[in-house]
Design a protein around this motif. Structure first.
Motif, short mmCIF file in Angstrom:
data_model
loop_
_atom_site.label_atom_id
_atom_site.label_comp_id
_atom_site.label_asym_id
_atom_site.label_seq_id
_atom_site.Cartn_x
_atom_site.Cartn_y
_atom_site.Cartn_z
N ARG A 127 0.84 -1.21 0.00
CA ARG A 127 0.00 0.00 0.00
C ARG A 127 0.87 1.25 0.00
O ARG A 127 0.66 2.17 -0.78
CB ARG A 127 -0.92 0.01 1.22
N ASP A 128 1.89 1.27 0.86
CA ASP A 128 2.77 2.43 0.95
C ASP A 128 3.60 2.60 -0.32
O ASP A 128 3.82 3.73 -0.79
CB ASP A 128 3.68 2.32 2.17
N ASP A 129 4.07 1.51 -0.88
CA ASP A 129 4.86 1.58 -2.11
C ASP A 129 4.02 2.12 -3.26
O ASP A 129 4.46 3.01 -4.00
CB ASP A 129 5.42 0.20 -2.48
N VAL A 130 2.81 1.62 -3.40
CA VAL A 130 1.92 2.07 -4.47
C VAL A 130 1.56 3.55 -4.27
O VAL A 130 1.56 4.33 -5.24
CB VAL A 130 0.65 1.18 -4.54
N ALA A 131 1.30 3.95 -3.04
CA ALA A 131 0.98 5.35 -2.76
C ALA A 131 2.16 6.27 -3.10
O ALA A 131 1.97 7.35 -3.68
CB ALA A 131 0.57 5.52 -1.30
N ALA A 132 3.37 5.84 -2.77
CA ALA A 132 4.55 6.64 -3.08
C ALA A 132 4.73 6.77 -4.59
O ALA A 132 5.05 7.85 -5.11
CB ALA A 132 5.80 6.02 -2.45
N ARG A 133 4.51 5.69 -5.32
CA ARG A 133 4.62 5.74 -6.78
C ARG A 133 3.55 6.66 -7.37
O ARG A 133 3.81 7.42 -8.31
CB ARG A 133 4.52 4.34 -7.37
N ARG A 134 2.33 6.60 -6.82
CA ARG A 134 1.25 7.47 -7.30
C ARG A 134 1.59 8.95 -7.06
O ARG A 134 1.31 9.79 -7.90
CB ARG A 134 -0.06 7.13 -6.59
N ALA A 135 2.18 9.25 -5.92
CA ALA A 135 2.55 10.63 -5.61
C ALA A 135 3.58 11.14 -6.61
O ALA A 135 3.47 12.28 -7.08
CB ALA A 135 3.10 10.71 -4.18
N ILE A 136 4.53 10.30 -6.97
CA ILE A 136 5.54 10.70 -7.97
C ILE A 136 4.86 10.90 -9.32
O ILE A 136 5.14 11.90 -10.02
CB ILE A 136 6.65 9.64 -8.07
N GLU A 137 3.96 10.01 -9.70
CA GLU A 137 3.25 10.15 -10.97
C GLU A 137 2.45 11.45 -11.00
O GLU A 137 2.42 12.16 -12.02
CB GLU A 137 2.32 8.96 -11.19
N GLU A 138 1.81 11.79 -9.89
CA GLU A 138 1.03 13.04 -9.82
C GLU A 138 1.94 14.25 -9.93
O GLU A 138 1.58 15.25 -10.57
CB GLU A 138 0.19 13.05 -8.55
N GLN A 139 3.12 14.21 -9.29
CA GLN A 139 4.06 15.32 -9.39
C GLN A 139 4.53 15.51 -10.83
O GLN A 139 4.64 16.64 -11.31
CB GLN A 139 5.28 15.08 -8.49
N VAL A 140 4.79 14.39 -11.51
CA VAL A 140 5.24 14.46 -12.91
C VAL A 140 4.14 15.05 -13.78
O VAL A 140 4.37 15.91 -14.63
CB VAL A 140 5.68 13.07 -13.41
N ARG A 141 2.89 14.59 -13.58
CA ARG A 141 1.75 15.13 -14.35
C ARG A 141 1.56 16.62 -14.08
O ARG A 141 1.29 17.39 -15.00
CB ARG A 141 0.47 14.37 -14.04
N ALA A 142 1.70 17.04 -12.83
CA ALA A 142 1.51 18.43 -12.47
C ALA A 142 2.60 19.32 -13.07
O ALA A 142 2.34 20.48 -13.42
CB ALA A 142 1.49 18.59 -10.95
N ALA A 143 3.81 18.78 -13.19
CA ALA A 143 4.93 19.55 -13.74
C ALA A 143 4.87 19.64 -15.27
O ALA A 143 5.51 20.50 -15.86
CB ALA A 143 6.24 18.93 -13.32
#
Length: 193
Positions: free
Chosen positions: A176-192
């Motif tokens: 759960r924590d690994d998937v959440a961390a990966r999602r946060a990175i994906e969201e940062q990349v999309r936002a940038a």
């Protein structure tokens, strides 16, 4: 890619939760069926490059396979400890072994594939023993793999040992924590972008 995994069930697990078949169901019921023979092309798994969705599928497939492996071959915790998923060196070794197994036992593969896998598995067991010995994880206790601090690097606080109480709950929490961390990175990349 499979889409039948119940991600909300994974995200509801909290630290300290006990996971048993009555409360959460077996992994197949909680996450969908981990299918070794799905339609995804066989490829090496680079854990550093997986998306959140890819990582979820790969974690569950690998966990199911590692459980099969340890039971089928009677592997002790000195070869495959309960919290293998918390040690990168074990994840990479077991993941490579899993991919090799999938290839060796592919229905369209060579008939000599299985004997090659068994030979390589024998060698991999020695490496797994060494990894387990170096990282210090055991059947009933675990600690983060020690890191050597090179000159000029900041010191690393020694890791405390923790008791292994519920392997399944720890695995689900870790994923759960690994998937959440990966999602946060994906969201940062999309936002940038």
């Amino acid at each position: 890619m499979r889409t039948d995994i119940d991600q909300p069930a994974l995200l509801d697990i909290e630290a300290g939760d006990s996971v048993d078949d009555e409360e959460y169901g077996c992994p197949d019921q909680v996450f969908g069926t981990a299918d070794f023979d799905d339609d995804r092309p066989l490829r090496p798994i680079n854990w550093n490059l997986l998306t959140a969705d890819e990582a979820l599928v790969e974690w569950l497939d690998l966990d199911e396979w590692v459980d099969w492996l340890r039971k089928s071959f009677g592997l002790p915790p000195t070869v495959v400890p309960p919290l293998w998923h918390r040690h990168d060196e074990l994840v990479w070794e077991l993941s490579a072994l899993h991919t090799h197994w999938l290839n060796a036992y592919d229905s369209e593969g060579t008939p000599s594939g299985p004997i090659g896998w068994l030979r390589d598995f024998h060698e991999a067991k020695n490496r797994l023993r060494e990894w387990v010995s170096l990282c210090g994880t055991r059947l009933d206790h675990d600690r983060r793999t020690r890191q050597t601090v090179w000159p000029g690097e900041d010191p690393i606080e020694p890791a405390a040992e923790v008791e292994v109480v519920d392997r399944k709950a720890d695995f689900y929490l870790f994923v759960r924590d690994d998937v959440a961390a990966r999602r946060a990175i994906e969201e940062q990349v999309r936002a940038a972008a």
